[in-house]
Design an enzyme around this catalytic site. Structure first.
Site, mmCIF file in Angstrom:
data_model
loop_
_atom_site.group_PDB
_atom_site.id
_atom_site.type_symbol
_atom_site.label_atom_id
_atom_site.label_comp_id
_atom_site.label_asym_id
_atom_site.label_seq_id
_atom_site.Cartn_x
_atom_site.Cartn_y
_atom_site.Cartn_z
ATOM 1 N N LEU A 33 -15.440 -21.154 6.774
ATOM 2 C CA LEU A 33 -15.813 -20.327 5.621
ATOM 3 C C LEU A 33 -16.939 -20.947 4.806
ATOM 4 O O LEU A 33 -17.016 -22.159 4.642
ATOM 5 C CB LEU A 33 -14.586 -20.112 4.728
ATOM 6 C CG LEU A 33 -13.401 -19.409 5.400
ATOM 7 C CD1 LEU A 33 -12.248 -19.250 4.399
ATOM 8 C CD2 LEU A 33 -13.793 -18.053 5.966
ATOM 9 N N HIS A 37 -18.766 -15.634 3.138
ATOM 10 C CA HIS A 37 -17.399 -15.119 3.294
ATOM 11 C C HIS A 37 -16.729 -14.957 1.923
ATOM 12 O O HIS A 37 -16.046 -13.968 1.668
ATOM 13 C CB HIS A 37 -16.558 -16.082 4.130
ATOM 14 C CG HIS A 37 -17.044 -16.290 5.535
ATOM 15 N ND1 HIS A 37 -17.443 -17.520 6.012
ATOM 16 C CD2 HIS A 37 -17.199 -15.424 6.575
ATOM 17 C CE1 HIS A 37 -17.801 -17.408 7.280
ATOM 18 N NE2 HIS A 37 -17.671 -16.147 7.648
HETATM 19 P P1 AMP Z 1 -18.177 -14.248 10.717
HETATM 20 O O1 AMP Z 1 -17.148 -15.236 10.297
HETATM 21 O O2 AMP Z 1 -19.518 -14.849 10.969
HETATM 22 O O3 AMP Z 1 -17.704 -13.322 11.809
HETATM 23 O O4 AMP Z 1 -18.422 -13.298 9.463
HETATM 24 C C1 AMP Z 1 -17.352 -12.629 8.848
HETATM 25 C C2 AMP Z 1 -17.894 -11.663 7.827
HETATM 26 O O5 AMP Z 1 -18.677 -12.374 6.870
HETATM 27 C C3 AMP Z 1 -18.819 -10.600 8.425
HETATM 28 O O6 AMP Z 1 -18.608 -9.363 7.758
HETATM 29 C C4 AMP Z 1 -20.190 -11.156 8.126
HETATM 30 O O7 AMP Z 1 -21.195 -10.172 8.049
HETATM 31 C C5 AMP Z 1 -19.954 -11.792 6.772
HETATM 32 N N1 AMP Z 1 -20.973 -12.803 6.502
HETATM 33 C C6 AMP Z 1 -21.289 -13.884 7.251
HETATM 34 N N2 AMP Z 1 -22.331 -14.556 6.701
HETATM 35 C C7 AMP Z 1 -22.681 -13.866 5.582
HETATM 36 C C8 AMP Z 1 -23.690 -14.028 4.593
HETATM 37 N N3 AMP Z 1 -24.556 -15.034 4.639
HETATM 38 N N4 AMP Z 1 -23.748 -13.122 3.588
HETATM 39 C C9 AMP Z 1 -22.874 -12.075 3.545
HETATM 40 N N5 AMP Z 1 -21.906 -11.868 4.438
HETATM 41 C C10 AMP Z 1 -21.802 -12.748 5.448
#
Ligand code: AMP
Length: 292
Positions: A33, A37
């Protein structure tokens, strides 16, 4: 905060929460995280009475030779961050419970899943759509917050939610960035300090597009070409794609038309690390553009 590892138990809890007329919000993640997140959790906290976070490194969305094995899994740290962000239930299932031996059914996410991330990572969005649908069914969430960081994923999930009458409201969260503009990502830890510096080229390409469209330019393919030159100029970079698309359909766009929304999407390998980023803008008539 309660930690749940069994899908059946999570589903029973969610059913009970619904019977108590609680509004459930879900934030789905693969863990490791970071601020991105946590910004999703803040939005869910504002909109829902109960916040469920899921942490699951989904094997179905990784291709052969991708980083499934080495994807970071700092569970204790994640649980502490989730707790302090106000998560009520942390659902972190074992892969065997999500995909038992008899598992067969998957979601076909349609043509939007064939291009960009989909063509660079065959089967990726089938894996994403399948696990997201499973997590909707397990958490019974009224609303789900997804990051614009993964804009194509967000568009596909919106499409799936509408097409399959899922009934969960999809909310988008803006991209969280480091102070130098690099989008926060669990994969940024793979970058060496030099690569970390080179990775700012993605945001420089975005800034360039922002400036040029702001001056009223509408020749999107030419602006994308200039952006490609910016990301290609740093040592060890290898762009997969960098172009403008229609923001709804993800169809490539050459020229901006007034009143329409576009997105500059890119995937660039810096050393061994593949980074994605994007920027949305609305073309506003004769005089220029408005940032969103
Ligand atoms: P992940 O753990 O990479 O699968 O991401 C989980 C959620 O967090 C997804 O909806 C991503 O789009 C969101 N997310 C990841 N990085 C960012 C970021 N830098 N800004 C906004 N949302 C993010």
């Amino acid at each position: 905060m309660q930690i749940i590892t069994d899908p059946a138990e999570m589903q029973a809890i969610a059913e009970n929460l619904r019977l108590q007329r609680q509004l459930i919000g879900v934030v789905m993640t693969m863990g490791a995280l970071h601020d991105g997140h946590l910004s999703l959790v803040r939005i869910a906290r504002k909109r829902a009475g109960i916040v469920i976070m899921t942490i699951f490194v989904n094997p179905l969305q990784f291709g052969p030779g991708e980083d499934f094995e080495r994807y970071p899994r700092p569970f204790e740290q994640d649980a502490a961050l989730a707790r302090s962000a106000g998560v009520d239930y942390l659902f972190a299932p074992e892969p065997d419970l999500m995909y038992p031996g008899e598992f067969r059914c998957t979601v076909d996410p349609g043509p939007m899943a064939e291009r960009f991330e989909g063509s660079a990572r065959p089967g990726h969005f089938k894996g994403v759509a399948t696990v997201v649908l499973k997590l909707f069914n397990i958490t019974k969430a009224h609303l789900a917050v997804f990051g614009e960081k993964d804009a194509q994923q967000l568009a596909i999930i919106r499409r799936m939610a509408a097409d399959l009458n899922i009934g969960t409201k999809i909310e988008a969260a803006p991209i969280a960035r480091e102070t130098d503009g690099l989008a926060t990502s669990s994969r940024n830890i793979y970058l060496s300090s030099q690569e970390r510096e080179h990775a700012t080229a993605l945001f420089r390409a975005i800034r360039h597009a922002e400036t040029e469209t702001g001056r009223g330019r509408r020749d999107l393919s030419a602006i994308a070409k200039e952006g490609l030159a910016i990301v290609s100029s740093v040592p060890g970079s290898s762009p997969d794609y960098l172009c403008f698309v229609d923001d709804d359909t993800f169809d490539p766009a050459d020229q901006a038309a007034p009143g329409k929304a576009y997105r500059l999407v890119m995937a660039v390998r810096i050393g061994r690390t593949r980074l994605i980023d994007n920027w949305r803008f609305v073309c506003e008539g004769e005089s220029g553009t408005r940032n969103t």
